[in-house]
Design an enzyme around this catalytic site. Structure first.
Site, PDB file in Angstrom:
ATOM      1  N   GLU A 107       0.708  -1.263  -0.202  1.00 25.25           N
ATOM      2  CA  GLU A 107      -0.183   0.145  -0.199  1.00 25.25           C
ATOM      3  C   GLU A 107       1.082   1.382  -0.057  1.00 25.25           C
ATOM      4  O   GLU A 107       1.707   1.356   0.667  1.00 25.25           O
ATOM      5  CB  GLU A 107      -1.095   0.308   1.064  1.00 25.25           C
TER       6      GLU A 107
ATOM      7  N   ARG B 281     -15.434  -7.484  17.165  1.00 22.10           N
ATOM      8  CA  ARG B 281     -15.294  -8.019  18.195  1.00 22.10           C
ATOM      9  C   ARG B 281     -16.001  -6.365  19.497  1.00 22.10           C
ATOM     10  O   ARG B 281     -16.146  -5.268  18.412  1.00 22.10           O
ATOM     11  CB  ARG B 281     -14.218  -8.193  19.136  1.00 22.10           C
TER      12      ARG B 281
HETATM   13  C1  MV4 Z   1      -1.007   2.104   7.235  1.00 25.68           C
HETATM   14  C2  MV4 Z   1      -0.050   3.080   7.619  1.00 25.68           C
HETATM   15  C3  MV4 Z   1      -0.163   4.155   6.840  1.00 25.68           C
HETATM   16  N1  MV4 Z   1      -0.186   3.520   5.761  1.00 25.68           N
HETATM   17  N2  MV4 Z   1      -1.012   2.052   6.773  1.00 25.68           N
HETATM   18  C4  MV4 Z   1      -1.126   0.047  11.867  1.00 25.68           C
HETATM   19  C5  MV4 Z   1      -2.095  -0.792  12.733  1.00 25.68           C
HETATM   20  C6  MV4 Z   1      -2.555  -1.983  11.200  1.00 25.68           C
HETATM   21  N3  MV4 Z   1      -3.755  -1.227  11.425  1.00 25.68           N
HETATM   22  C7  MV4 Z   1      -2.338  -0.424  10.031  1.00 25.68           C
HETATM   23  N4  MV4 Z   1      -1.504   0.349  11.006  1.00 25.68           N
HETATM   24  C8  MV4 Z   1      -0.846   1.496   9.842  1.00 25.68           C
HETATM   25  N5  MV4 Z   1      -1.524   1.230   8.766  1.00 25.68           N
HETATM   26  C9  MV4 Z   1      -0.649   2.596   5.459  1.00 25.68           C
HETATM   27  N6  MV4 Z   1      -1.677   2.884   3.904  1.00 25.68           N
HETATM   28  C10 MV4 Z   1      -0.489   3.289   9.291  1.00 25.68           C
HETATM   29  C11 MV4 Z   1      -0.251   2.288   9.589  1.00 25.68           C
HETATM   30  C12 MV4 Z   1      -0.649   2.832  11.710  1.00 25.68           C
HETATM   31  C13 MV4 Z   1      -0.728   2.705  12.787  1.00 25.68           C
HETATM   32  C14 MV4 Z   1      -2.226   2.901  12.163  1.00 25.68           C
HETATM   33  C15 MV4 Z   1      -2.962   2.950  13.664  1.00 25.68           C
HETATM   34  C16 MV4 Z   1      -2.691   3.215  14.853  1.00 25.68           C
HETATM   35  C17 MV4 Z   1      -1.516   3.278  14.769  1.00 25.68           C
HETATM   36  C18 MV4 Z   1      -0.473   3.282  13.374  1.00 25.68           C
HETATM   37  C19 MV4 Z   1       1.161   3.008  14.213  1.00 25.68           C
HETATM   38  C20 MV4 Z   1       1.785   2.528  13.080  1.00 25.68           C
HETATM   39  C21 MV4 Z   1       1.303   2.897  11.842  1.00 25.68           C
END
Ligand code: MV4
Length: 483
Positions: A199, A291
């Site tokens: 992504e 959940r």
């Molecule tokens: C991402 C992102 C940036 N760009 N996807 C972290 C947990 C998982 N649910 C997906 N996550 C992320 N996906 C893209 N394309 C950054 C994160 C992410 C994050 C997301 C939500 C809350 C905290 C986070 C901490 C680091 C990275």
């Protein structure tokens, strides 16, 4: 339903049982040998021991739990969060035994547990997604060409991952091959499934999630958003509802997207749709958690809806008694996860005995707690002691209330994240609402807490000195100066 077994422990087992009891339904607790005297066991009408302390020998013993459920004539099983809550086989087995699983059907759990399957399922439902690919990739050359199309930085994610496990940021083409190989081998050993996908990396996102409720008759509503951007290493620390940055228009759009995600997988029960939001307020579907979530209380407070009660009504086959147009946001709620961890020492678990443990009480404070004074914090499970939740008419009021509540929360015997929570609440970036998922990394170091502890140390020494002087007065007898 006359009797529900709660397949969980700690604060969530207690919180779930409270709603069950309120509905006039009997409760059955399960426990491990380490939890024999735990509050959730005392609270329940009946309780059964599952086995030794480790989760794999107790709270994860699906067959044993089902056996007890049958023996005790249980009608429904509430899994809480963690443990068996997102285990499609457990949900299926329970239903096969004629016991209602209080949660979604196996299909929804399975689809949303696999990130690629989730993307495929929601496609065609008008859900905004981060630019990227929607199939597993193993060919490095193909990955390079896709990455060039999307533009660096990119993020490699494991399909079986979620919650941040198995993710790798790649800044340029040079590092792609090596990172991809690592990601595949990590995913293989961690999940037994090496599927990864790519992504566009959203560099400074906020984490905003929407609570949904879906009944078995096709009705779906959303209960607005929670903002969970304050987290460290994918562990949420502070959550709130509503988000400081959403407009009514955006809320409506995201709410509709979340409802559509639920519809795409025939969702039943309470669920949460996670989104990323970039600096320009574009939002993207991330994943769906099938959940009840840890942070559900903030939604309960601003919406006035008991989510556990709704889960049970839905599981009984009732038609949703809430309509979207009846729902509105009332005030602001904030949650701090109080962990037995040492924020001065890289949040290391701080287990031990709760020599003193007094909760703050008062209007606009809710504590979902699983501990009592004198108890040991076991090493076997998640070290969360409680969730401290505060409410206010405005965000500022809720934050102020949180600071006061933290000051009235007394814990001795273990270190906790209370001081860290106060640091967050007092921080200008948090107060202004201008923060993202990098808040902790950007602003926090252990030294930040030193002022708080210094003040406490000073206070303690003043009190000690006063006591000493008072004693000396009393002891002014002829022999008082003889040691
Ligand atoms: C991402 C992102 C940036 N760009 N996807 C972290 C947990 C998982 N649910 C997906 N996550 C992320 N996906 C893209 N394309 C950054 C994160 C992410 C994050 C997301 C939500 C809350 C905290 C986070 C901490 C680091 C990275």
């Amino acid at each position: 339903m006359k009797k529900i077994l709660v397949a969980n422990r700690g604060e969530i087992a207690l919180r779930v049982m409270k709603s069950i009891q309120k509905m006039g339904i009997k409760t059955v607790a399960v426990y491990s040998e380490a939890d024999r005297n735990a509050p959730h066991v005392k609270f329940a009408d009946e309780a059964v021991c599952l086995g030794p302390a480790p989760s794999s020998e107790s709270y994860l013993k699906a067959d044993k739990i089902l056996e007890f459920a049958k023996k005790l004539n249980v009608d429904g099983i509430h899994p809480g969060y963690g443990f068996l809550s997102e285990n499609a086989e457990f949900s299926a087995k329970a239903e096969k035994e004629g016991i209602t699983f209080i949660g979604p059907r196996p299909h929804a759990i399975r689809v949303m547990g696999d990130k690629l399957a989730a993307k495929e399922t929601v496609s065609g439902y008008d859900i905004p997604m981060v630019p990227g690919i929607d199939e597993a990739i193993t060919d490095v050359e193909k990955a390079k060409s896709i990455a060039k199309d999307i533009g660096f930085p990119i993020l490699i994610k494991a399909s079986a991952g979620g919650g941040g496990k198995g993710m790798r940021v790649v800044e340029d083409e040079k590092h792609l091959e090596e990172q991809m190989k690592r990601a595949i081998s990590e995913a293989t050993s961690a999940f037994g499934d090496g599927s990864v996908f790519i992504e566009k990396y959203v560099t400074s996102p906020r984490h905003i999630e929407i609570q949904v409720l879906a009944d078995t008759h096709g009705n779906v509503v959303h209960l607005f958003e929670r903002e969970c951007s304050v987290q460290r290493r994918h562990q949420k620390v502070v959550e709130e509802a509503p988000s400081a940055i959403l407009t009514p228009e955006l809320r409506e759009k995201m709410g509709q997207a979340a409802v559509n995600v639920a519809k795409s997988c025939d969702y039943v029960g309470a669920g949460t749709v996670e989104f990323l939001m970039d600096a320009d307020l574009n939002f993207y579907f991330l994943e769906m958690n099938t959940r009840l979530q840890v942070e559900h209380p903030v939604t309960e407070w601003i919406s006035g809806v008991d989510l556990v009660e709704q889960q049970i009504r839905i599981a009984r086959g009732e038609v949703l008694n809430i309509k979207q147009e009846d729902l509105k946001i009332n005030g602001h709620a904030l949650e701090l996860r109080v962990y037995a961890e040492d924020p001065q020492n890289d949040f290391m678990p701080s287990v031990g005995n709760l020599k003193r443990y007094r909760l703050p009480v008062g209007e606009n404070i809710r504590v979902d707690n699983g501990f009592e004074e004198g108890m040991d914090v076991p090493i076997y499970y998640d070290p969360m002691l409680s969730k401290l939740v505060t409410y206010g008419k405005s965000r500022e009021e809720a934050i102020q209330r949180m600071i006061e509540a933290i000051d009235h929360y007394e814990v001795e015997g273990v270190e906790t994240t209370l001081s860290f929570g106060k640091f967050v609440c007092e921080h200008e970036a948090f107060r202004s609402g201008n923060f993202d998922t990098h808040f902790v990394k950007n602003y926090y170091t252990a030294e930040m807490l030193e002022d708080q502890y210094k003040f406490e140390t000073k206070l303690a020494s003043i009190i000690g000195l006063q006591a000493y002087l008072a004693d000396r007065k009393l002891l002014k007898t002829p022999n008082a100066n003889k040691n």
